[in-house]
Scaffold this motif. Structure first.
Motif, PDB file in Angstrom:
ATOM      1  N   ARG A 120       0.811  -1.212   0.000  1.00 16.04           N
ATOM      2  CA  ARG A 120       0.000   0.000   0.000  1.00 16.04           C
ATOM      3  C   ARG A 120       0.851   1.272   0.000  1.00 16.04           C
ATOM      4  O   ARG A 120       0.334   2.359  -0.204  1.00 16.04           O
ATOM      5  N   THR A 159       1.657   4.522 -10.479  1.00 17.09           N
ATOM      6  CA  THR A 159       0.471   4.071  -9.774  1.00 17.09           C
ATOM      7  C   THR A 159      -0.739   4.572 -10.535  1.00 17.09           C
ATOM      8  O   THR A 159      -0.871   5.775 -10.786  1.00 17.09           O
ATOM      9  N   VAL A 175      -4.626   5.312 -10.952  1.00 12.58           N
ATOM     10  CA  VAL A 175      -5.758   5.634 -10.088  1.00 12.58           C
ATOM     11  C   VAL A 175      -6.860   6.275 -10.921  1.00 12.58           C
ATOM     12  O   VAL A 175      -6.583   6.993 -11.886  1.00 12.58           O
ATOM     13  N   ASP A 233      -4.813   0.363  -9.937  1.00 11.54           N
ATOM     14  CA  ASP A 233      -4.257   0.197  -8.589  1.00 11.54           C
ATOM     15  C   ASP A 233      -5.201   0.702  -7.497  1.00 11.54           C
ATOM     16  O   ASP A 233      -5.306   0.082  -6.443  1.00 11.54           O
ATOM     17  N   CYS A 234      -5.841   1.842  -7.739  1.00 14.93           N
ATOM     18  CA  CYS A 234      -6.676   2.446  -6.693  1.00 14.93           C
ATOM     19  C   CYS A 234      -7.862   3.193  -7.280  1.00 14.93           C
ATOM     20  O   CYS A 234      -7.801   3.687  -8.410  1.00 14.93           O
ATOM     21  N   GLY A 293      -6.850  -0.552  -4.167  1.00 12.74           N
ATOM     22  CA  GLY A 293      -6.820   0.295  -2.988  1.00 12.74           C
ATOM     23  C   GLY A 293      -7.809   1.445  -3.072  1.00 12.74           C
ATOM     24  O   GLY A 293      -8.448   1.675  -4.107  1.00 12.74           O
ATOM     25  N   ILE A 294      -7.935   2.171  -1.960  1.00 12.17           N
ATOM     26  CA  ILE A 294      -8.795   3.351  -1.891  1.00 12.17           C
ATOM     27  C   ILE A 294      -7.968   4.544  -1.431  1.00 12.17           C
ATOM     28  O   ILE A 294      -7.189   4.437  -0.481  1.00 12.17           O
ATOM     29  N   GLU A 295      -8.151   5.659  -2.118  1.00 12.42           N
ATOM     30  CA  GLU A 295      -7.555   6.930  -1.698  1.00 12.42           C
ATOM     31  C   GLU A 295      -8.698   7.827  -1.240  1.00 12.42           C
ATOM     32  O   GLU A 295      -9.640   8.070  -1.996  1.00 12.42           O
ATOM     33  N   ARG A 303      -8.247  -1.453   2.569  1.00 12.29           N
ATOM     34  CA  ARG A 303      -7.919  -0.968   1.232  1.00 12.29           C
ATOM     35  C   ARG A 303      -7.352   0.457   1.234  1.00 12.29           C
ATOM     36  O   ARG A 303      -6.725   0.884   0.275  1.00 12.29           O
ATOM     37  N   GLU A 360      -5.209   3.537   1.286  1.00 13.56           N
ATOM     38  CA  GLU A 360      -3.770   3.729   1.114  1.00 13.56           C
ATOM     39  C   GLU A 360      -3.330   5.150   1.426  1.00 13.56           C
ATOM     40  O   GLU A 360      -2.216   5.355   1.916  1.00 13.56           O
TER      41      GLU A 360
END
Length: 321
Positions: A7, A69, A71, A98-99, A133-135, A156, A158
Motif C-alpha cells: 500500500r 500508480t 488511479v 491500482d486504486c 486500494g482506496i484513496e 484498502r 492507502e
C-alpha cells in the motif's frame, strides 16, 4: 479481508488528468509522475462523464503506464454517478488499476460502501479480492472531524488526501487563491488541517498527500506550498500541469546529502550493535551520537530515497580494531 498488496507506493507527484481528454491521457503516459489519476469528477463536465468512463477503461487497458500508480477518481457518494463510475471502470479495467480515489469523504461509512462494492465486483469478475486500494480525499469540516475513523475504515485505504479548494469553501475561508494563506491571518492557516490529516495517516500506516495548487504558471508559489507539506512529513502532492512534476519529485525526495547520511546511520548502527561492533546500544558516527531513535529516523529518509530510485554516494567503513 487480507491482502498482500504494497500500500505504500511512491506518490511524490500525483498527476491529475481529465478522463474525457484522450490527448491528455496519451501525454500523461510519458511524464515522470509517480502516480497518475484519471479524473471523472471535477475535471469532467456532467454530460461528458458517461463517455469518459469508457475512455478511461480503454486507456488503462491499452496505454503504457509502466512505473506509475494507476488511479481513477470517481464522483462522490452524494451524486448519482458514483456506482456507475466504479462498476464501469473496475469491471472494464480492474486488472490494470491500482486504486479508486473517492472525493469529498465525510465519514467512514462512505469508505465501507466503496469497499463492499469493490469486493462484489472483484468476486464477480474473478479478480484478486482486496487488490484495488482506496484513496480518501478530505474536503470539508465533517470529513476532517472524522478523518481518524475514515483512515481505519478499510484495509484498502492507502492515502489520505487534502482537497484545499472545496475545504476552503466549506469553512468560509477568506481567500480565492487555492492553497495560499488568507489575507489578515499572520500564521499558517492550513497547519492544523495538514497535521490532523498527517496524524490520522501515520497512526494507520497510510500515506498523506497534499492537494492541488491551481496557479499552474506560478512555479515559485507551487514550490513554497509543496515545501511546507514536505517539511511536515507529507509523502507527495498533486500536480495539475507537466511543469509541476519535476518540482514535486524533487521536493518530496530527500537531498543526496540526507540520503547518504541516513544510509550511513543504518550501516553504522547495524555494525555497532553487532558482535563485531561491541554490541553497543549507542555509538558515535563522526561527531554524532546514534542510537535506536536515530535508526528509526534514518529508515524514513532512506525509504523515501530508495522509493525515489536514489543511489548512495558514500560507504560506511568500520573502524580498525
Amino acid at each position: 479481508m487480507t491482502s498482500p498488496v504494497n500500500r505504500l507506493r511512491p506518490r511524490r507527484s500525483c498527476l491529475a488528468v481529465p478522463g474525457s481528454n484522450p490527448r491528455f491521457l496519451e501525454k500523461a503516459q510519458g511524464l515522470p509522475a509517480d502516480q497518475v489519476f484519471l479524473d471523472l469528477e471535477d475535471a469532467c463536465a456532467p454530460l461528458a462523464k458517461p463517455e469518459a468512463r469508457h475512455t478511461i477503461v480503454k486507456f488503462l487497458n491499452e496505454g503504457d503506464w509502466t512505473g506509475k500508480t494507476r488511479v481513477v477518481r470517481v464522483n462522490d457518494w452524494t451524486t448519482h454517478w458514483t456506482y456507475r463510475d466504479v462498476v464501469t471502470v473496475v469491471e472494464g479495467a480492474g486488472q490494470n488499476l491500482d486504486c479508486i480515489m473517492l472525493p469529498k469523504v465525510q465519514d467512514a461509512e462512505q469508505i465501507v460502501a466503496l469497499d463492499l462494492l469493490l469486493t462484489q465486483i472483484e468476486k464477480t469478475m474473478g479478480f484478486e479480492v482486496g487488490k484495488i486500494g482506496i484513496e480518501a480525499q478530505i474536503e470539508n469540516a465533517q470529513g476532517l472531524n472524522n478523518v481518524n475513523a475514515i483512515a481505519q475504515a478499510s484495509p484498502r485505504v492507502e492515502t489520505i488526501i487534502f482537497g484545499p479548494a472545496d475545504f476552503m469553501a466549506s469553512i468560509n475561508m477568506k481567500s480565492l487563491v487555492v492553497g495560499e494563506q488568507p489575507p489578515g491571518y499572520p500564521a499558517d492557516a492550513y497547519h492544523y488541517i495538514l497535521m490532523k490529516i498527517l496524524m490520522a495517516a501515520r497512526a494507520n500506516n497510510l500515506q498523506a498527500i497534499d492537494g492541488p495548487y491551481l496557479q499552474i504558471r506560478n512555479q515559485e508559489g507551487y514550490r513554497a506550498v509543496a515545501q511546507r507539506a514536505a517539511a511536515l512529513g507529507f509523502d507527495g502532492k498533486w500536480v495539475l500541469h507537466p511543469d509541476q512534476v519535476a518540482a514535486a519529485n524533487e521536493i518530496f525526495s530527500p537531498s543526496q546529502e540526507d540520503f547518504d547520511h541516513a544510509e550511513l546511520i543504518l550501516d553504522a548502527y547495524d555494525y555497532y550493535t553487532s558482535e563485531a561492533g561491541g554490541k553497543k546500544g549507542s555509538a558515535m558516527l563522526g561527531d554524532e551520537m546514534i542510537d535506536e531513535a536515530s535508526r528509526k529516523m534514518a529508515l524514513v529518509i532512506s525509504g523515501k530515497g530508495r522509493a525515489a530510485g536514489m543511489t548512495r554516494t558514500s560507504k560506511f567503513e568500520a573502524p580498525e580494531a
